[in-house]
Scaffold this motif. Structure first.
Motif: not given
Length: 146
Positions: A1-4, A39-42, A93-96
């Motif tokens: 989540l930190a990447l988001c 982040a989404n890939a992870l 975060l919503s974008a993730c």
């Protein structure tokens, strides 16, 4: 989540500077740059695919039942600047694919001491707080050791 989360943009919006933290430079937390695509890939690999409504759902694991929505409660001090920053975090975060419910609380409630307090009783998923400190002193790591 930190990447988001774009910590630099949030710090600048709040009139501050993004901290590099108390972590050594080789720790992942110190290296987490803003990378929502990564982040989404992870999150996909971790078994949290996007649901039809854009919120991630668990594909099932030993810890999380299949179909559980990725939603977090987010406690924040009830003032306009803190709520504005929390709304920016919620958007990022919503974008993730993470749903975030912001819960503004008065200071005496957020910082209530003991196990019944939402912050010190650890009754939150996310919490945002303002904690001024004197940068001329040693880091206040002792605050987090208990």
């Amino acid at each position: 989540l930190a990447l988001c989360i774009d910590r630099v943009a949030l710090a600048e919006a709040g009139g501050g500077v993004a901290m590099t933290g108390y972590w050594p430079s080789f720790e992942p937390e110190a290296q987490a740059a803003y990378d929502p695509e990564g982040a989404n890939a992870l999150l996909d690999v971790a078994g949290w695919p996007l649901g039809e409504d854009g919120v991630r759902v668990s594909a099932g694991s030993a810890a999380v039942s299949a179909g559980t929505r990725f939603s977090l409660n987010y406690f924040v001090l009830d003032n306009s600047q803190m709520i504005t920053l929390a709304e920016q975090v919620r958007e990022q975060l919503s974008a993730c694919g993470v749903a975030v419910s912001i819960e503004p609380l008065p200071a005496d409630t957020l910082y209530q001491t003991g196990a019944d307090g939402p912050l010190f009783g650890r009754g939150f998923d996310l919490a945002q707080l303002s904690w001024p400190f004197d940068t001329s002193l040693e880091p206040s790591c002792h605050l987090y050791l208990g």
